[in-house]
Enzyme design. Structure first.
Site, mmCIF file in Angstrom:
data_model
loop_
_atom_site.group_PDB
_atom_site.id
_atom_site.type_symbol
_atom_site.label_atom_id
_atom_site.label_comp_id
_atom_site.label_asym_id
_atom_site.label_seq_id
_atom_site.Cartn_x
_atom_site.Cartn_y
_atom_site.Cartn_z
ATOM 1 N N GLY A 258 56.117 55.656 62.376
ATOM 2 C CA GLY A 258 56.649 54.813 61.365
ATOM 3 C C GLY A 258 56.677 53.401 61.975
ATOM 4 N N ILE B 225 51.080 55.771 58.398
ATOM 5 C CA ILE B 225 50.696 56.863 57.391
ATOM 6 C C ILE B 225 49.627 56.021 56.572
ATOM 7 C CG2 ILE B 225 52.642 58.772 57.215
ATOM 8 C CD1 ILE B 225 53.888 57.070 55.101
ATOM 9 N N TYR C 229 71.048 62.242 52.305
ATOM 10 C CA TYR C 229 70.659 61.132 53.486
ATOM 11 C C TYR C 229 71.563 61.712 54.665
ATOM 12 C CZ TYR C 229 70.134 56.978 56.043
ATOM 13 O OH TYR C 229 69.992 55.958 57.294
ATOM 14 N N LYS D 156 70.856 63.417 58.206
ATOM 15 C CA LYS D 156 71.191 62.811 59.508
ATOM 16 C C LYS D 156 72.083 63.659 60.393
ATOM 17 C CE LYS D 156 68.996 59.067 59.219
ATOM 18 N NZ LYS D 156 67.666 58.747 59.788
HETATM 19 C C1 AKB Z 1 71.051 52.483 54.535
HETATM 20 O O1 AKB Z 1 71.887 51.820 53.869
HETATM 21 O O2 AKB Z 1 70.611 53.541 53.750
HETATM 22 C C2 AKB Z 1 70.837 52.352 55.819
HETATM 23 C C3 AKB Z 1 72.046 53.113 56.798
HETATM 24 C C4 AKB Z 1 73.056 52.396 57.165
HETATM 25 O O3 AKB Z 1 71.683 54.064 57.206
HETATM 26 N N1 AKB Z 1 70.840 51.311 56.208
#
Ligand code: AKB
Length: 318
Positions: free
Chosen positions: A8, A35, A143, A147
């Protein structure tokens, strides 16, 4: 660290981290992984080797790691929070299936791995003020789920296989180089572009919503210092809280307005971004990172604002 692969390398963090690592370890020792469709250009392409390194393609990663005798991987492949909500399957495929590929290649080739986590790994029932290092992590976004899984899977590879995995929980990152794409904290970058272009800023985050933020030079240093830290001193491994400042939209607006008189801002709150922002901490306690590997930020809100305005003004003149 001798030979490093950045997965990345053309993204928000990668484009700057690759250059910093090349300064520190020598250009020929840092491979810019990319990529198709996101090929390195300019300095990034000319400053050292680059290679196709798609996180979803384990065989390709293996080939690059062997070709360049890689011993350290910075795995920066991920979708940001808002885009991930729109494409949850892809977020998982890149963030977790991809991480699995990276960790397997690392296990088989003796590589250390840095895969960032984020303040997104926390959720609505996490304590919001001075969020502790070890606390409740029940995020409700894909997300955040990815994480938390990143932290756990990376820890697992360390305890089970001895892979040298390390990571921080990045706050919102502010930079004038490569804009972020699709995050909840993007407003803290976008506001600078509006100010420098002489436009009114339409703020998608409500007044009073505080989140942790960090200027990119500090973020790059955090990643590099953690990877160089003495492993005997590390009690934690993956997911160190790190922060440099915590602010709400009105605070950053005031900082900019002091230097750009006449700058205006109006709130038009985005429901998805606001819900995500409210589920994240207001401020992190980063004492574990400070104690275990000497973390400290160099830029607070005023120093960051001054530097951002100066550098972005220069950049947009060109
Ligand atoms: C987002 O806003 O998705 C990122 C983060 C804080 O993980 N910048």
């Amino acid at each position: 660290m001798k030979n490093i692969l950045i997965i990345g390398s053309t993204g928000q963090i990668g484009s700057e981290l690759t250059a910093e690592l090349r300064k520190q370890y020598g250009s020929s020792h840092v491979v810019a992984g990319y990529i198709p469709g996101a090929e390195p250009k300019g300095e990034l392409a000319e400053g050292g080797p680059s290679a196709l390194a798609d996180v979803t393609n384990g065989e390709q990663l293996e080939a690059v790691v062997r070709q360049y005798s890689i011993d350290t991987i910075y795995n920066l492949a991920a979708l940001l929070s808002v885009v991930a909500e729109q494409k949850p399957r892809l977020a998982w495929k890149i963030g977790i299936d991809g991480l699995w590929n990276v960790l397997e290649v690392a296990r088989q080739n003796g590589c250390a791995v840095f895969t960032p986590s984020s303040i997104g790994s926390f959720g609505p029932n996490t304590p919001h003020e001075l969020t502790p290092q070890d606390t409740i992590q029940r995020p409700r976004t894909i997300y955040g789920v990815s994480k938390v899984t990143t932290e756990l899977l990376s820890d697992y590879y360390h305890t089970k296989y001895g892979v040298d995995t390390r990571s921080v929980r990045f706050p919102g990152l502010i930079s004038y180089v490569t804009p972020p794409g699709g995050g909840t904290t993007d407003y803290a970058v976008d506001i600078f572009y509006s100010a420098v272009r002489g436009e009114k800023f339409i703020c998608p985050i409500a007044k009073g919503t505080r989140m942790d933020m960090m200027y990119m030079p500090d973020a790059l240093r955090a990643a590099m210092e953690l990877m160089e830290a003495n492993p005997d001193k590390l009690i934690h491994r993956n997911g160190f809280n790190v922060t440099a400042m915590s602010f709400a939209p009105e605070n950053i607006f005031q900082q900019i307005q002091r230097r750009v008189p006449g700058f205006e801002m109006e709130y038009q709150v985005d429901t998805l971004k606001q819900a995500i922002a409210e589920s994240w901490p207001n401020s992190l306690d980063d004492s574990a990172a400070r104690q275990e590997w000497g973390w400290h930020p160099n830029y607070g809100i005023a120093a960051m604002t001054r530097d951002m305005l100066e550098k972005l003004t220069e950049k947009l003149k060109k």
